[in-house]
Scaffold this motif. Structure first.
Motif, mmCIF file in Angstrom:
data_model
loop_
_atom_site.group_PDB
_atom_site.id
_atom_site.type_symbol
_atom_site.label_atom_id
_atom_site.label_comp_id
_atom_site.label_asym_id
_atom_site.label_seq_id
_atom_site.Cartn_x
_atom_site.Cartn_y
_atom_site.Cartn_z
ATOM 1 N N MET A 153 33.516 26.757 24.368
ATOM 2 C CA MET A 153 32.127 26.714 23.814
ATOM 3 C C MET A 153 31.642 27.660 23.087
ATOM 4 S SD MET A 153 28.363 26.296 25.979
ATOM 5 C CE MET A 153 28.713 24.769 26.768
ATOM 6 N N VAL A 154 31.332 27.341 21.777
ATOM 7 C CA VAL A 154 31.068 28.241 20.725
ATOM 8 C C VAL A 154 29.286 28.388 20.469
ATOM 9 C CG1 VAL A 154 33.328 28.650 19.978
ATOM 10 C CG2 VAL A 154 31.764 26.867 18.856
ATOM 11 N N ASN A 155 28.889 29.407 20.037
ATOM 12 C CA ASN A 155 27.328 29.624 19.925
ATOM 13 C C ASN A 155 26.679 28.777 20.749
ATOM 14 O OD1 ASN A 155 26.118 30.817 17.548
ATOM 15 N ND2 ASN A 155 24.948 29.118 17.204
ATOM 16 N N GLY A 156 26.928 29.112 22.225
ATOM 17 C CA GLY A 156 26.485 28.409 23.393
ATOM 18 C C GLY A 156 24.995 28.615 23.327
ATOM 19 N N ARG A 157 24.141 27.444 23.869
ATOM 20 C CA ARG A 157 22.587 27.793 23.614
ATOM 21 C C ARG A 157 22.243 26.553 24.615
ATOM 22 N NH1 ARG A 157 17.933 25.424 20.873
ATOM 23 N NH2 ARG A 157 19.418 24.086 19.486
ATOM 24 N N ILE A 158 21.353 27.300 25.550
ATOM 25 C CA ILE A 158 20.675 26.560 26.847
ATOM 26 C C ILE A 158 19.353 26.619 26.434
ATOM 27 C CG2 ILE A 158 20.594 25.832 29.065
ATOM 28 C CD1 ILE A 158 23.338 25.508 28.012
ATOM 29 N N SER A 159 18.406 25.501 26.209
ATOM 30 C CA SER A 159 17.069 25.698 26.156
ATOM 31 C C SER A 159 16.561 25.596 27.553
ATOM 32 C CB SER A 159 16.454 24.756 25.401
ATOM 33 O OG SER A 159 16.658 23.499 25.904
ATOM 34 N N ASP A 160 15.442 26.171 27.731
ATOM 35 C CA ASP A 160 14.579 25.982 28.974
ATOM 36 C C ASP A 160 14.467 24.721 29.670
ATOM 37 O OD1 ASP A 160 14.090 28.757 28.340
ATOM 38 O OD2 ASP A 160 12.105 28.683 27.712
ATOM 39 N N ARG A 161 14.185 23.799 28.771
ATOM 40 C CA ARG A 161 14.216 22.388 29.212
ATOM 41 C C ARG A 161 15.588 22.060 29.706
ATOM 42 N NH1 ARG A 161 10.555 19.394 24.501
ATOM 43 N NH2 ARG A 161 8.550 20.412 24.817
ATOM 44 N N SER A 162 16.648 22.373 28.975
ATOM 45 C CA SER A 162 17.900 21.841 29.380
ATOM 46 C C SER A 162 18.241 22.221 30.733
ATOM 47 C CB SER A 162 18.866 22.172 28.333
ATOM 48 O OG SER A 162 18.718 21.811 27.099
ATOM 49 N N VAL A 163 17.985 23.416 31.137
ATOM 50 C CA VAL A 163 18.279 23.907 32.396
ATOM 51 C C VAL A 163 17.889 22.874 33.531
ATOM 52 C CG1 VAL A 163 18.023 25.718 33.999
ATOM 53 C CG2 VAL A 163 18.133 26.323 31.513
ATOM 54 N N GLY A 164 16.623 22.416 33.399
ATOM 55 C CA GLY A 164 16.075 21.517 34.550
ATOM 56 C C GLY A 164 16.957 20.165 34.267
ATOM 57 N N ARG A 165 17.194 19.700 33.206
ATOM 58 C CA ARG A 165 17.673 18.363 32.823
ATOM 59 C C ARG A 165 19.132 18.320 33.446
ATOM 60 N NH1 ARG A 165 15.404 17.883 26.735
ATOM 61 N NH2 ARG A 165 13.471 17.275 26.945
ATOM 62 N N TYR A 166 19.836 19.455 32.990
ATOM 63 C CA TYR A 166 21.147 19.400 33.369
ATOM 64 C C TYR A 166 21.634 19.232 34.994
ATOM 65 C CZ TYR A 166 23.396 20.051 28.968
ATOM 66 O OH TYR A 166 23.656 19.937 27.541
ATOM 67 N N ARG A 167 20.525 19.899 35.615
ATOM 68 C CA ARG A 167 20.645 19.868 37.194
ATOM 69 C C ARG A 167 20.840 18.578 37.815
ATOM 70 N NH1 ARG A 167 20.313 24.757 39.306
ATOM 71 N NH2 ARG A 167 19.352 26.412 38.375
#
Length: 432
Positions: A153-167
């Protein structure tokens, strides 16, 4: 969970058939894109990379392509004999990749269905697969894992919203994360988020944002002059550039520009809506507010207008060089903002709204060092525009700090490719 995911993807595909057929008959080039999405890659795109131990980067759309561009250039430098394949999801991403990425082949990514993923992965058999930012696709990653292909994974970025969605993905998410050999994250916060989601901390590294390394927006003096002449701006000034704007922002910008015109009668503004399909709508809005306005693609050198609406793909990065000041959109509306590094690379004073949560780290960096000004409504936007346009010393101070920040943060692309080299060597060591 995997079975449920595949059922949902299949159902979505079936529901989308009428829309796909409509676009097939109405949208130029959509047939070629759709064919590739179903795994039928043109021979001229497949031949340079298939079975040749290529390095494959997947970048969904324009933003990810911008991040991938410096990495592709660094891979080309470090692995000159390796073919490079770049895949995208959107038509705008494809157009941008064709414009700025020196790859051997650029294709549309296959739909994330098991048989499609298996077919495409087996046809290409890359030496390594790099996913840009957070392009996690369960079936594709499973197929890659089956072929023992290293993943980065390059230039990896996780938004605040994505943390909840990925769960909500549960065990499926864990399988995907376990497939990735290294996570090269933009910031400490992104690294913490990916670890919280289940990534092995030993595989997570903070390498920085590769967008600091981008050079495709560089404009030589002669290029800048030619661009000014093409847009009818060589006799206009000062110029304000507003990039990646969203519905609800253009009206605020035009009202602010009306105040600017009172004190700078020859001022011009370039509006670049994020969705170029809205260009006509923005032109009409400007005309209704009393401005002369036209789209970039219909302008002639001898036509001077107050408002130029950019309706091209891949040109905004260079257009930023024309502005005395730059506003970056998606931030006065609750979209989350857009990339401020492109105007920063030109040393421009930057204005943004308060909604920059998708680019929290770069925003915090630039605003913390007063290289970026936050405005909270249309009235303050007009006030700050006038303040900057009247104060050349303030503009120069902000510009100097902006360029200093860019210089201090370069190097993420080379760090990412160092990790790529390590995981490829590790694989070769296991196979020998």
């Amino acid at each position: 969970m995997h079975i449920l995911y595949n059922l949902l993807v299949s159902m979505l595909l079936l529901v989308s058939i009428p829309v796909l057929l409509f676009r097939l008959f109405r949208e130029t080039g959509f047939g070629r894109r759709l064919k590739q999405s179903f795994g039928f890659l043109p021979e001229e795109d497949l031949t340079p990379v298939a079975g040749k131990q290529c390095i494959w980067l997947h970048a969904a759309s324009v933003g990810e392509i911008v991040a991938a561009s410096p990495i592709v250039k660094e891979i080309r430098r470090q692995f000159p004999a390796r073919p490079i394949l770049v895949s995208v999801v959107t038509a705008s991403g494809y157009a941008m990749a064709k414009r700025i990425v020196p790859a051997d082949s650029i294709v549309f990514f296959p739909l994330d269905l098991p048989w499609l993923s298996r077919r495409v992965v087996k046809a290409i058999l890359p030496a390594a697969f790099l996913l840009v930012e957070t392009e996690l696709w369960p079936n594709f990653l499973y197929s890659v894992r089956q072929q023992n292909i290293p993943v980065l994974m390059v230039n990896g970025r996780i938004s605040d919203r994505s943390v909840g969605r990925y769960r909500y993905l549960g065990g499926l998410l864990q399988q995907m994360l376990d497939t990735v050999d290294r996570f090269c994250m933009q910031s400490t916060i992104d690294a913490q988020y990916i670890i919280r989601l289940g990534a092995d901390p030993r595989k997570v590294f903070v390498t920085g944002n590769t967008k600091f390394d981008q050079t495709y927006t560089e404009a030589l003096p002669e290029e800048k002059l030619a661009l000014e002449q093409e847009l009818g701006l060589d006799t206009v000034g000062p110029v304000v550039v507003a990039g990646s704007t969203h519905k609800g922002e253009e009206e605020l910008l035009l009202k602010a520009f009306y105040q600017v015109k009172k004190e700078f009668p020859h001022a011009g503004i370039i509006l670049a809506p994020r969705d170029i399909m809205r260009a006509g709508e923005v032109v009409q809005m400007a005309r209704e507010m009393g401005f002369s306005a036209d789209k970039r693609t219909v302008l002639t050198k001898d036509r001077v207008v107050d408002v130029v609406v950019l309706d091209t793909i891949g040109e905004l990065g260079k257009v930023y060089s024309l502005g005395e000041i730059v506003y970056v959109g998606g931030s006065l509306v609750s979209h989350g903002g857009h990339n401020i590094l492109e105007p920063a690379a030109h040393g421009k004073p930057i204005l943004v709204g308060p909604h920059m949560f998708n680019f929290k780290d770069s925003y915090a960096l630039f605003s913390g060092r007063k290289a970026c000004v936050t405005v909270y409504d249309g009235g303050e936007l007009a006030q700050r525009m006038l303040e900057l346009l009247k104060d050349s010393a303030l503009r120069e101070t902000m510009a100097a700090e902006t360029l200093k920040i860019i210089g201090e943060n370069r190097g993420a692309a080379s760090k990412s490719v160092e990790h790529l080299q390590e995981i490829m060597e590790a694989k070769e060591g296991k196979n020998s």
